[in-house]
Design a protein around this motif. Structure first.
Motif, mmCIF file in Angstrom:
data_model
loop_
_atom_site.group_PDB
_atom_site.id
_atom_site.type_symbol
_atom_site.label_atom_id
_atom_site.label_comp_id
_atom_site.label_asym_id
_atom_site.label_seq_id
_atom_site.Cartn_x
_atom_site.Cartn_y
_atom_site.Cartn_z
ATOM 1 N N THR A 1 7.092 6.969 -63.500
ATOM 2 C CA THR A 1 6.409 7.348 -62.265
ATOM 3 C C THR A 1 5.102 8.063 -62.570
ATOM 4 O O THR A 1 4.814 8.414 -63.713
ATOM 5 C CB THR A 1 7.300 8.295 -61.445
ATOM 6 O OG1 THR A 1 7.456 9.531 -62.170
ATOM 7 C CG2 THR A 1 8.672 7.691 -61.215
ATOM 8 N N ASP A 2 4.308 8.291 -61.514
ATOM 9 C CA ASP A 2 3.106 9.092 -61.702
ATOM 10 C C ASP A 2 3.473 10.570 -61.680
ATOM 11 O O ASP A 2 4.624 10.935 -61.439
ATOM 12 C CB ASP A 2 2.044 8.764 -60.646
ATOM 13 C CG ASP A 2 2.499 9.056 -59.225
ATOM 14 O OD1 ASP A 2 3.262 10.029 -59.013
ATOM 15 O OD2 ASP A 2 2.105 8.320 -58.302
ATOM 16 N N ARG B 1 6.935 12.210 -60.416
ATOM 17 C CA ARG B 1 7.769 12.787 -61.469
ATOM 18 C C ARG B 1 8.180 14.212 -61.100
ATOM 19 O O ARG B 1 9.333 14.620 -61.297
ATOM 20 C CB ARG B 1 6.990 12.755 -62.788
ATOM 21 C CG ARG B 1 7.805 13.050 -63.985
ATOM 22 C CD ARG B 1 7.224 12.451 -65.267
ATOM 23 N NE ARG B 1 5.797 12.660 -65.418
ATOM 24 C CZ ARG B 1 4.905 11.665 -65.355
ATOM 25 N NH1 ARG B 1 5.291 10.420 -65.124
ATOM 26 N NH2 ARG B 1 3.620 11.903 -65.521
ATOM 27 N N ARG B 2 7.257 14.951 -60.571
ATOM 28 C CA ARG B 2 7.538 16.330 -60.149
ATOM 29 C C ARG B 2 8.586 16.354 -59.037
ATOM 30 O O ARG B 2 9.529 17.147 -59.062
ATOM 31 C CB ARG B 2 6.226 16.967 -59.681
ATOM 32 C CG ARG B 2 6.316 18.389 -59.183
ATOM 33 C CD ARG B 2 4.901 18.904 -58.933
ATOM 34 N NE ARG B 2 4.883 20.211 -58.311
ATOM 35 C CZ ARG B 2 4.746 20.418 -57.010
ATOM 36 N NH1 ARG B 2 4.630 19.393 -56.185
ATOM 37 N NH2 ARG B 2 4.722 21.643 -56.514
ATOM 38 N N THR B 3 8.425 15.459 -58.057
ATOM 39 C CA THR B 3 9.368 15.402 -56.938
ATOM 40 C C THR B 3 10.753 14.987 -57.407
ATOM 41 O O THR B 3 11.770 15.567 -57.006
ATOM 42 C CB THR B 3 8.865 14.425 -55.870
ATOM 43 O OG1 THR B 3 7.590 14.873 -55.388
ATOM 44 C CG2 THR B 3 9.847 14.329 -54.708
ATOM 45 N N LEU B 4 10.793 13.975 -58.243
ATOM 46 C CA LEU B 4 12.073 13.471 -58.733
ATOM 47 C C LEU B 4 12.810 14.506 -59.565
ATOM 48 O O LEU B 4 14.028 14.673 -59.450
ATOM 49 C CB LEU B 4 11.839 12.211 -59.552
ATOM 50 C CG LEU B 4 13.091 11.482 -60.028
ATOM 51 C CD1 LEU B 4 13.989 11.143 -58.858
ATOM 52 C CD2 LEU B 4 12.714 10.228 -60.776
ATOM 53 N N ALA C 1 5.650 10.441 -71.144
ATOM 54 C CA ALA C 1 5.217 9.578 -70.045
ATOM 55 C C ALA C 1 3.863 8.937 -70.316
ATOM 56 O O ALA C 1 3.538 7.903 -69.738
ATOM 57 C CB ALA C 1 5.161 10.385 -68.742
ATOM 58 N N ALA C 2 3.075 9.543 -71.196
ATOM 59 C CA ALA C 2 1.720 9.049 -71.453
ATOM 60 C C ALA C 2 1.703 7.855 -72.402
ATOM 61 O O ALA C 2 0.663 7.204 -72.550
ATOM 62 C CB ALA C 2 0.859 10.177 -72.025
ATOM 63 N N LYS C 3 2.836 7.555 -73.048
ATOM 64 C CA LYS C 3 2.887 6.469 -74.021
ATOM 65 C C LYS C 3 4.130 5.619 -73.763
ATOM 66 O O LYS C 3 5.046 6.051 -73.057
ATOM 67 C CB LYS C 3 2.939 7.039 -75.445
ATOM 68 C CG LYS C 3 1.769 7.936 -75.813
ATOM 69 C CD LYS C 3 1.965 8.536 -77.194
ATOM 70 C CE LYS C 3 0.818 9.485 -77.555
ATOM 71 N NZ LYS C 3 1.033 10.115 -78.888
ATOM 72 N N PRO C 4 4.181 4.419 -74.332
ATOM 73 C CA PRO C 4 5.408 3.622 -74.227
ATOM 74 C C PRO C 4 6.600 4.401 -74.768
ATOM 75 O O PRO C 4 6.527 5.017 -75.833
ATOM 76 C CB PRO C 4 5.102 2.388 -75.081
ATOM 77 C CG PRO C 4 3.612 2.269 -75.051
ATOM 78 C CD PRO C 4 3.097 3.679 -75.030
ATOM 79 N N LEU C 5 7.682 4.375 -74.030
ATOM 80 C CA LEU C 5 8.852 5.177 -74.390
ATOM 81 C C LEU C 5 9.634 4.502 -75.510
ATOM 82 O O LEU C 5 10.013 3.334 -75.397
ATOM 83 C CB LEU C 5 9.741 5.350 -73.154
ATOM 84 C CG LEU C 5 10.823 6.424 -73.198
ATOM 85 C CD1 LEU C 5 10.189 7.809 -73.338
ATOM 86 C CD2 LEU C 5 11.673 6.357 -71.932
#
Length: 284
Positions: free
Chosen positions: A107-108, A112-115, A57-61
């Motif tokens: 997502t943030d 992300r945790r909720t999803l 998530a911290a970089k382009p996928l």
């Protein structure tokens, strides 16, 4: 019965909207049948799995997830990560990124945790149903037996249950108070707590004590039924004693790396100190 989820835990997918002006919507309709549709519960360290998701998530996928992205991890962790990504529908069998992973990493951290919590509730519908009924630890094991017959052994099943517990609680889901407790931190599956020494540990020797061989290596060591111990004499005076009692065949890869790293540092200090002592002696 139709249920809602983020991505291909299973089959027959239809997507709704994802993100609209900072709002969050990630909906899909699926016909869900856990084992029949191919969901295989991961049985690795949840913390290792989630750390990898955060790294992505911290970089382009990239369009494909391969082992070059996991080079810092052990071979076992790489294999387990690959399986887990496929099980949750984040990648296909060739490692190609699926919409679920794109959506999740877009997502943030809190979203992300909720999803992911929604995914856990859907992928583990049987265990979550037992939890909602305040089921017991035995009932949880029974539903893993019935819902996921592809799990080969009792030990693997125990690790899969541990992953589920960490994943659910880490995603903010409330579980039955009768389910096993989990330790915060590594989330490693099946890691047993180190046993405490039953006997009284001997105090470390004073600086300079020990045999000639021990002094030359700048450390002392012993091993026995209660564990292993190493004492290092510091160059500036004083001693440091490290005692461990660990079954390396039972601990997770993460814990194994941690223990071995300590041992390597201990050896490195002793070797460096011995070389320094030899140099000083030769110059006199």
């Amino acid at each position: 019965m139709k249920k809602y989820l983020l991505e291909d835990c299973l089959t027959k997918i239809s997507y709704g909207s994802l993100i609209e002006r900072g709002g969050w919507s990630a909906i899909r309709e699926i016909q869900m049948d856990t084992e029949a549709s191919g969901f295989r519960p991961p049985y690795m360290s949840f913390q290792t799995f989630w750390n990898f998701i955060e790294e992505l998530a911290a970089k382009p996928l990239p369009p494909r997830i391969d082992r070059s992205l996991m080079s810092s991890k052990s071979g076992t962790d790489q294999a387990n990560l690959t399986m887990a990504l496929t099980s949750f529908g984040f990648t296909d069998s060739e490692g190609n990124v699926q919409t679920a992973l794109t959506n999740l990493t877009a997502t943030d951290a809190e979203q992300r945790r909720t999803l992911f919590g929604e995914m856990i509730r859907e992928c583990y519908s049987g265990p979550m149903r037992v939890s909602d009924q305040s089921g017991t630890s035995a009932a949880l094991t029974e539903v893993f037996n019935s819902d996921y017959p592809s799990i080969a052994s009792a030990d693997t099943r125990r690790k899969a249950i541990t992953f589920f517990l960490h994943a659910a609680r880490g995603s903010g889901l409330e579980l039955s108070v009768h389910f096993p407790s989990t330790r915060s931190g590594s989330g490693s599956p099946g890691s047993s707590k180190p046993k405490k020494n039953s006997g009284r540990r001997k105090p470390p020797p004073p600086p300079g004590a020990g045999t000639a061989d021990q002094q030359q290596s700048n450390g002392t060591g012993n091993s026995g039924a209660a564990g292993h111990s190493q004492t290092v004499i510091l160059n500036s005076g004083g001693t440091v004693t490290v005692t461990y009692d660990v079954d390396l065949f039972a601990v997770s890869d993460e814990d194994e790396s941690f223990v071995l790293d300590i041992i390597k540092k201990l050896r490195g200090y002793r070797s460096g100190a011995a070389a320094e002592s030899t140099t000083e002696s030769g110059g006199l």
